[in-house]
Design a protein around this motif. Structure first.
Motif, PDB file in Angstrom:
ATOM      1  N   ALA A 173       0.828  -1.207   0.000  1.00  0.00           N
ATOM      2  CA  ALA A 173       0.000   0.000   0.000  1.00  0.00           C
ATOM      3  C   ALA A 173       0.862   1.258   0.000  1.00  0.00           C
ATOM      4  CB  ALA A 173      -0.927  -0.003   1.217  1.00  0.00           C
ATOM      5  N   GLY A 174       2.052   1.168   0.589  1.00  0.00           N
ATOM      6  CA  GLY A 174       2.965   2.309   0.610  1.00  0.00           C
ATOM      7  C   GLY A 174       3.908   2.342  -0.572  1.00  0.00           C
ATOM      8  N   ASP A 175       3.611   1.571  -1.627  1.00  0.00           N
ATOM      9  CA  ASP A 175       4.408   1.535  -2.864  1.00  0.00           C
ATOM     10  C   ASP A 175       5.838   1.060  -2.640  1.00  0.00           C
ATOM     11  OD1 ASP A 175       2.290   2.408  -4.439  1.00  0.00           O
ATOM     12  OD2 ASP A 175       2.779   4.527  -4.127  1.00  0.00           O
ATOM     13  N   GLU A 176       6.078   0.289  -1.574  1.00  0.00           N
ATOM     14  CA  GLU A 176       7.402  -0.279  -1.341  1.00  0.00           C
ATOM     15  C   GLU A 176       7.535  -1.661  -1.974  1.00  0.00           C
ATOM     16  OE1 GLU A 176       9.066   0.160   2.621  1.00  0.00           O
ATOM     17  OE2 GLU A 176       7.397   1.481   3.157  1.00  0.00           O
ATOM     18  N   MET A 177       6.416  -2.196  -2.452  1.00  0.00           N
ATOM     19  CA  MET A 177       6.422  -3.466  -3.164  1.00  0.00           C
ATOM     20  C   MET A 177       5.547  -3.331  -4.398  1.00  0.00           C
ATOM     21  SD  MET A 177       6.006  -6.293  -0.111  1.00  0.00           S
ATOM     22  CE  MET A 177       6.054  -7.641  -1.297  1.00  0.00           C
ATOM     23  N   LYS A 178       5.817  -4.205  -5.374  1.00  0.00           N
ATOM     24  CA  LYS A 178       5.018  -4.221  -6.592  1.00  0.00           C
ATOM     25  C   LYS A 178       3.904  -5.267  -6.470  1.00  0.00           C
ATOM     26  CE  LYS A 178       8.949  -2.926  -9.509  1.00  0.00           C
ATOM     27  NZ  LYS A 178       9.808  -3.351 -10.649  1.00  0.00           N
ATOM     28  N   LEU A 179       2.863  -5.074  -7.291  1.00  0.00           N
ATOM     29  CA  LEU A 179       1.751  -6.019  -7.279  1.00  0.00           C
ATOM     30  C   LEU A 179       2.229  -7.422  -7.625  1.00  0.00           C
ATOM     31  CD1 LEU A 179      -1.261  -6.687  -7.085  1.00  0.00           C
ATOM     32  CD2 LEU A 179      -1.496  -5.979  -9.480  1.00  0.00           C
ATOM     33  N   GLU A 180       3.150  -7.535  -8.592  1.00  0.00           N
ATOM     34  CA  GLU A 180       3.637  -8.848  -8.986  1.00  0.00           C
ATOM     35  C   GLU A 180       4.320  -9.561  -7.818  1.00  0.00           C
ATOM     36  OE1 GLU A 180       4.262  -6.047 -10.557  1.00  0.00           O
ATOM     37  OE2 GLU A 180       3.073  -6.261 -12.396  1.00  0.00           O
ATOM     38  N   GLN A 181       5.030  -8.796  -6.979  1.00  0.00           N
ATOM     39  CA  GLN A 181       5.684  -9.401  -5.826  1.00  0.00           C
ATOM     40  C   GLN A 181       4.659  -9.881  -4.800  1.00  0.00           C
ATOM     41  OE1 GLN A 181       8.112  -5.944  -4.959  1.00  0.00           O
ATOM     42  NE2 GLN A 181       9.965  -6.979  -5.663  1.00  0.00           N
ATOM     43  N   ILE A 182       3.631  -9.065  -4.550  1.00  0.00           N
ATOM     44  CA  ILE A 182       2.575  -9.465  -3.620  1.00  0.00           C
ATOM     45  C   ILE A 182       1.889 -10.735  -4.113  1.00  0.00           C
ATOM     46  CG2 ILE A 182       0.215  -8.837  -2.926  1.00  0.00           C
ATOM     47  CD1 ILE A 182       2.165  -7.738  -1.038  1.00  0.00           C
ATOM     48  N   ARG A 203      17.459  -7.302   0.950  1.00  0.00           N
ATOM     49  CA  ARG A 203      18.872  -6.964   1.094  1.00  0.00           C
ATOM     50  C   ARG A 203      19.679  -7.379  -0.130  1.00  0.00           C
ATOM     51  NH1 ARG A 203      17.670  -9.273   6.263  1.00  0.00           N
ATOM     52  NH2 ARG A 203      18.611 -11.242   5.580  1.00  0.00           N
ATOM     53  N   GLN A 204      18.998  -7.873  -1.166  1.00  0.00           N
ATOM     54  CA  GLN A 204      19.689  -8.359  -2.354  1.00  0.00           C
ATOM     55  C   GLN A 204      19.288  -7.559  -3.579  1.00  0.00           C
ATOM     56  OE1 GLN A 204      18.817 -12.512  -2.720  1.00  0.00           O
ATOM     57  NE2 GLN A 204      19.601 -13.044  -0.697  1.00  0.00           N
ATOM     58  N   HIS A 205      20.031  -7.819  -4.661  1.00  0.00           N
ATOM     59  CA  HIS A 205      19.702  -7.177  -5.933  1.00  0.00           C
ATOM     60  C   HIS A 205      18.537  -7.886  -6.618  1.00  0.00           C
ATOM     61  CE1 HIS A 205      23.336  -4.766  -5.638  1.00  0.00           C
ATOM     62  NE2 HIS A 205      24.045  -5.862  -5.443  1.00  0.00           N
ATOM     63  N   ILE A 206      18.411  -9.173  -6.378  1.00  0.00           N
ATOM     64  CA  ILE A 206      17.408  -9.974  -7.087  1.00  0.00           C
ATOM     65  C   ILE A 206      16.102  -9.963  -6.300  1.00  0.00           C
ATOM     66  CG2 ILE A 206      16.871 -12.237  -8.044  1.00  0.00           C
ATOM     67  CD1 ILE A 206      19.870 -12.808  -8.062  1.00  0.00           C
ATOM     68  N   ARG A 207      15.078  -9.350  -6.890  1.00  0.00           N
ATOM     69  CA  ARG A 207      13.762  -9.335  -6.254  1.00  0.00           C
ATOM     70  C   ARG A 207      12.681  -9.790  -7.231  1.00  0.00           C
ATOM     71  NH1 ARG A 207      13.619  -3.741  -2.627  1.00  0.00           N
ATOM     72  NH2 ARG A 207      15.679  -3.981  -1.662  1.00  0.00           N
ATOM     73  N   ASP A 208      13.096 -10.510  -8.261  1.00  0.00           N
ATOM     74  CA  ASP A 208      12.142 -10.955  -9.272  1.00  0.00           C
ATOM     75  C   ASP A 208      11.139 -11.924  -8.664  1.00  0.00           C
ATOM     76  OD1 ASP A 208      13.507  -9.449 -11.083  1.00  0.00           O
ATOM     77  OD2 ASP A 208      14.714 -11.118 -11.841  1.00  0.00           O
ATOM     78  N   THR A 209       9.940 -11.962  -9.279  1.00  0.00           N
ATOM     79  CA  THR A 209       8.876 -12.817  -8.746  1.00  0.00           C
ATOM     80  C   THR A 209       9.240 -14.297  -8.810  1.00  0.00           C
ATOM     81  OG1 THR A 209       7.807 -12.776 -10.921  1.00  0.00           O
ATOM     82  CG2 THR A 209       7.086 -11.143  -9.319  1.00  0.00           C
ATOM     83  N   TYR A 210       9.980 -14.702  -9.865  1.00  0.00           N
ATOM     84  CA  TYR A 210      10.343 -16.124  -9.960  1.00  0.00           C
ATOM     85  C   TYR A 210      11.231 -16.523  -8.783  1.00  0.00           C
ATOM     86  CZ  TYR A 210      15.248 -15.460 -11.192  1.00  0.00           C
ATOM     87  OH  TYR A 210      16.577 -15.152 -11.144  1.00  0.00           O
ATOM     88  N   TYR A 211      12.075 -15.576  -8.327  1.00  0.00           N
ATOM     89  CA  TYR A 211      12.974 -15.860  -7.208  1.00  0.00           C
ATOM     90  C   TYR A 211      12.187 -15.979  -5.903  1.00  0.00           C
ATOM     91  CZ  TYR A 211      17.180 -15.493  -4.310  1.00  0.00           C
ATOM     92  OH  TYR A 211      18.181 -15.734  -3.412  1.00  0.00           O
ATOM     93  N   ILE A 212      11.172 -15.114  -5.740  1.00  0.00           N
ATOM     94  CA  ILE A 212      10.312 -15.181  -4.552  1.00  0.00           C
ATOM     95  C   ILE A 212       9.596 -16.524  -4.516  1.00  0.00           C
ATOM     96  CG2 ILE A 212       8.277 -14.185  -3.426  1.00  0.00           C
ATOM     97  CD1 ILE A 212       9.113 -11.481  -4.607  1.00  0.00           C
ATOM     98  N   ARG A 213       9.012 -16.917  -5.639  1.00  0.00           N
ATOM     99  CA  ARG A 213       8.287 -18.195  -5.682  1.00  0.00           C
ATOM    100  C   ARG A 213       9.225 -19.369  -5.406  1.00  0.00           C
ATOM    101  NH1 ARG A 213       5.496 -15.221  -9.742  1.00  0.00           N
ATOM    102  NH2 ARG A 213       3.252 -15.138  -9.340  1.00  0.00           N
ATOM    103  N   ARG A 214      10.443 -19.279  -5.929  1.00  0.00           N
ATOM    104  CA  ARG A 214      11.367 -20.387  -5.727  1.00  0.00           C
ATOM    105  C   ARG A 214      11.756 -20.522  -4.259  1.00  0.00           C
ATOM    106  NH1 ARG A 214      16.783 -20.268  -9.025  1.00  0.00           N
ATOM    107  NH2 ARG A 214      17.548 -19.161  -7.194  1.00  0.00           N
ATOM    108  N   LEU A 215      12.002 -19.386  -3.581  1.00  0.00           N
ATOM    109  CA  LEU A 215      12.347 -19.448  -2.169  1.00  0.00           C
ATOM    110  C   LEU A 215      11.184 -19.981  -1.336  1.00  0.00           C
ATOM    111  CD1 LEU A 215      14.327 -16.103  -1.663  1.00  0.00           C
ATOM    112  CD2 LEU A 215      15.246 -18.403  -1.862  1.00  0.00           C
ATOM    113  N   LEU A 216       9.961 -19.619  -1.726  1.00  0.00           N
ATOM    114  CA  LEU A 216       8.797 -20.066  -0.965  1.00  0.00           C
ATOM    115  C   LEU A 216       8.481 -21.536  -1.199  1.00  0.00           C
ATOM    116  CD1 LEU A 216       6.430 -16.976  -1.458  1.00  0.00           C
ATOM    117  CD2 LEU A 216       7.524 -17.676   0.672  1.00  0.00           C
ATOM    118  N   THR A 217       8.955 -22.096  -2.306  1.00  0.00           N
ATOM    119  CA  THR A 217       8.607 -23.477  -2.657  1.00  0.00           C
ATOM    120  C   THR A 217       9.815 -24.406  -2.651  1.00  0.00           C
ATOM    121  OG1 THR A 217       8.874 -22.993  -5.028  1.00  0.00           O
ATOM    122  CG2 THR A 217       6.682 -22.707  -4.081  1.00  0.00           C
ATOM    123  N   GLU A 218      10.954 -23.955  -2.086  1.00  0.00           N
ATOM    124  CA  GLU A 218      12.171 -24.754  -2.188  1.00  0.00           C
ATOM    125  C   GLU A 218      12.088 -26.059  -1.403  1.00  0.00           C
ATOM    126  OE1 GLU A 218      15.376 -22.377  -0.833  1.00  0.00           O
ATOM    127  OE2 GLU A 218      14.544 -22.005   1.156  1.00  0.00           O
TER     128      GLU A 218
END
Length: 712
Positions: A173-182, A203-218
């Protein structure tokens, strides 16, 4: 004296009969977009107008009002009302709330444009909260979708945001994240894990959605995994297993959250299938496992069955289909214009003939009584059954004849599979791969002996497959080895083990699933079916065989004797040099053969420094900065993605070049370097960026032995 601020006077609202309104030609909306007129009319019929129309009086030639009004802003609402009138659901004289503008300072086109441009779409978070409120009021997802003319999937996606941590929603809501990330975080309901992943990637350079999904499903298993396909998602869920789903992306069935439960189900089903096969077909033993290591049949005699004979009815059907196919084929060949009907019929006939020819194999009962089978899982989740293997202790003892058992079938590492317990069922008795590497070790180390062994075993199997497709070079390779052994007392080593000992690389897991191993197995199976069962008839068979078939069979047998494995206790320098000669002669290259570095086959088995070196060689220094801050496991995964398609190979898999080739390569690199300087690109393959490979023309030829001295 301060000047008084002039107060704004708003236009008054009036109720004007619908039949006094006309759609203005000044309306700027001409392209259809958003909710259709039909849906808007239904919405107005249910909840009435939510917004007034903006109108202007129509004047006559003298500038006087005629009592009729133009509608420059609100054209879609006007058309929806017009539709309701035409459907006789609203009277033509029904009063319509309108804002009347009588001043002429601003044009009608200006008003129409302002009404459409100044709109702001509802924030997805507000839409989610509104849908959530309606659901709490008792409305179902289908009813909400129907009321607002959106798909049920859209409603479910918005409501799925309820699974996201409130802290992350506040950041969005504060525009600190993108809809795709949510949306990526919504695949799990674990708020703690979501916040952990966000704290990690923030804390990293990589914030792509595929990376988020991979960490959540590892720690989960894909629904498309062969184990899940074999057991069935319904069975897994029936015993309490949970499946994570992604409503925003194509998830191919989702992720299974309980791997231990799934593996237990797989073991139970494999055991049941093994027992059923043993009872139904009468095998002495059946072994079952998720996977068997490559070479698990080493030391076992293989016997083949014959296709079940066609019945008289099937034989008549086969002949009739074959005759019809031959006639249509001849007719099609003579026709000047292609016929789709004939093509379709030929395809149908071909399919029916294939079904008749694809009959099950029938084995000799005596062979079955002493033989066994292996059951494992294929890549598509179906059962893979290998029938017809006899253990040495089960071979019939013929009186008066010595037992010419297959001796000397080398198994690198000393692991021979197939001599386990006597009759019965064993499940998943596969070796565990070693080769541990310290996760956080930043030292650039030589490749371990075990890794060099595994890599060269992989290369040997691929080289075997390539040599089998080149009968001429295979013949030359064998002839070369013969001449060495005949005329040279020293230095007669060759990578071809002409006793036809075929090394079995059972210690290298996953080797049997490679495309090269599968092609070798298919070729071996095909020849096994064609060769006579009785070895006494083999000579006559080979004499009658045409020359091309003999060459192909010769190449296949010669290829199976190739052994280019480097072992810590046996460097085999001359043999490896001979393997390089063969590889260069047939134009063999592991990149072209299909090998690529992955976490399993290389990156997860070396230190962080080795990973960074690989990325640097293949993609340049800038690419290493994308991963040098990551932990070992994440670094290996990201490196696999970066190296994909780069053509990079570790030292043991590179084919050395001779001096002339090195000179040509140096010239190519010089030209590529000039082009690179002009273009400013540093994304060159390793072979064009490694100066060390070009300093000495003989260095490339010595590369194969160079890394051996540094191996642990």
């Amino acid at each position: 004296m301060a000047k008084a601020v002039q107060k704004i006077t708003l236009n008054r609202s009036e109720d004007i009969p619908f039949d006094k309104l006309e759609l203005s030609q000044s309306n700027v909306r001409n392209v259809k977009a958003g909710v259709s007129i039909e849906n808007l009319a239904e919405d107005i019929a249910r909840r009435k107008l939510l917004q007034s129309l903006s109108v202007r009086p129509i004047l006559d030639r003298d500038g006087k009002e005629t009592g009729r009004f133009d509608v420059p802003a609100g054209g879609r609402r006007y058309r929806a009302l017009e539709l309701l009138v035409s459907q006789k659901r609203m009277a033509r004289t029904e009063p319509v709330p309108c804002i009347v503008k009588r001043d002429g300072e601003i044009s009608a086109e200006d008003d129409s444009l302002a009404e459409n441009v100044h709109r702001a779409d509802l924030h997805p978070l507000d839409q989610y909260r509104a849908f959530q409120t309606l659901r709490e009021q008792g409305l179902g997802e289908e009813e909400i979708a129907a009321r607002f003319f959106v798909s049920v999937a859209t409603v479910r996606q918005r409501l799925r945001l309820a699974s996201v941590s409130p802290r992350l929603l506040d950041l969005y809501a504060g525009d600190e994240m993108k809809l795709e990330q949510i949306m990526a975080f919504s695949i799990t309901n674990d708020h703690v894990r979501q916040e952990q992943v966000w704290d990690t990637i923030s804390r990293q350079h990589i914030r792509d959605t595929y990376y988020i999904r991979r960490l959540l499903t590892e720690t989960t298993i894909r629904a498309g995994d062969r184990r899940a396909v074999y057991v069935g998602i319904e069975v897994y869920e029936a015993v309490g297993g949970i499946v994570m789903r992604d409503l925003f992306e194509q998830d191919n069935g989702g992720w299974l959250q309980h791997p231990v439960l799934l593996e237990q189900l797989v073991v139970e089903k494999l055991k049941a299938d093994a027992e059923a096969l043993k009872a139904e077909e009468g095998w002495k033993w059946v072994e079952a496992a998720f996977d068997f290591p490559y070479g698990h049949t080493s030391g076992l005699r293989r016997f083949h069955g014959k296709h079940r004979e066609l019945s008289e009815e099937e034989l008549a059907r086969h002949d009739a289909l074959k005759d019809e196919a031959d006639k249509l084929d001849a007719e099609y060949a003579k026709a000047e214009v292609s016929s789709e009907d004939i093509e379709h019929r030929l395809e149908e006939l071909g399919s029916e003939l294939d079904q008749l020819n694809d009959r099950p194999y029938v084995f000799d009962r005596q062979d079955v009584a002493r033989g066994g089978a292996f059951i494992s899982l294929a890549a598509n989740g179906e059962l893979k059954i290998e029938r017809g293997f006899v253990r040495p202790e089960d071979e019939p003892q013929v009186e008066g004849h010595s037992d010419d058992a297959e001796a000397g079938n080398g198994d690198i590492g000393g692991n021979v599979i197939g001599s386990s317990s006597a009759g019965g069922i064993s499940v998943n008795s596969k070796p565990v791969s070693g080769d541990p590497v310290e996760d956080e070790d930043d030292t650039l180390r030589p490749l371990s002996d075990r890794l060099v062994l595994d890599l060269t075993a992989t290369r040997t199997v691929a080289l075997r497959n390539a040599l089998a497709s080149d009968p001429v070079i295979a013949f030359v390779a064998v002839l070369h080895a013969f001449v060495l052994k005949t005329f040279y007392l020293y230095g007669s080593d060759s990578c071809l083990e002409l006793t036809l000992q075929s090394a079995k690389f059972s210690q290298t897991q996953g080797l049997g699933d490679t495309v090269w191993a599968k092609e070798i197995d298919q070729r071996h199976e095909a020849w096994g079916q064609d060769l006579p069962k009785n070895p006494d008839n083999l000579w006559g068979y080979l004499v009658a065989l045409d020359e091309i078939s003999r060459q192909v069979l010769f190449a296949h047998c010669a290829s199976l004797s190739v052994n280019a494995v480097i072992e810590p206790w046996n460097k085999r320098t001359r043999a490896i040099a001979h393997a390089e000669q063969i590889a260069r002669s047939i134009g063999f290259d592991m990149v072209e053969a299909g090998w690529a570095p992955t976490v399993d086959n290389y990156l997860g088995r070396v230190t962080k420094a080795n990973i960074l070196q690989a990325v640097r060689e293949a993609k340049g220094e800038q690419s290493t900065q994308l991963v040098d801050h990551l932990k070992k496991q994440d670094m290996a995964r990201e490196a696999e993605r970066l190296l994909h398609g780069s053509g990079w190979l570790p030292g043991p898999l590179r084919t050395s070049v001779d001096a002339a080739s090195a000179d040509n390569l140096a010239a190519a690199v010089d030209k590529a370097s000039d082009d690179t300087s002009e273009a400013g690109s540093n994304d060159l393959p390793a072979s064009l960026t490694e100066d060390a490979d070009l300093g000495d023309p003989n260095q490339a030829a010595q590369q194969s032995a160079g890394y051996l001295d540094a191996a642990e």
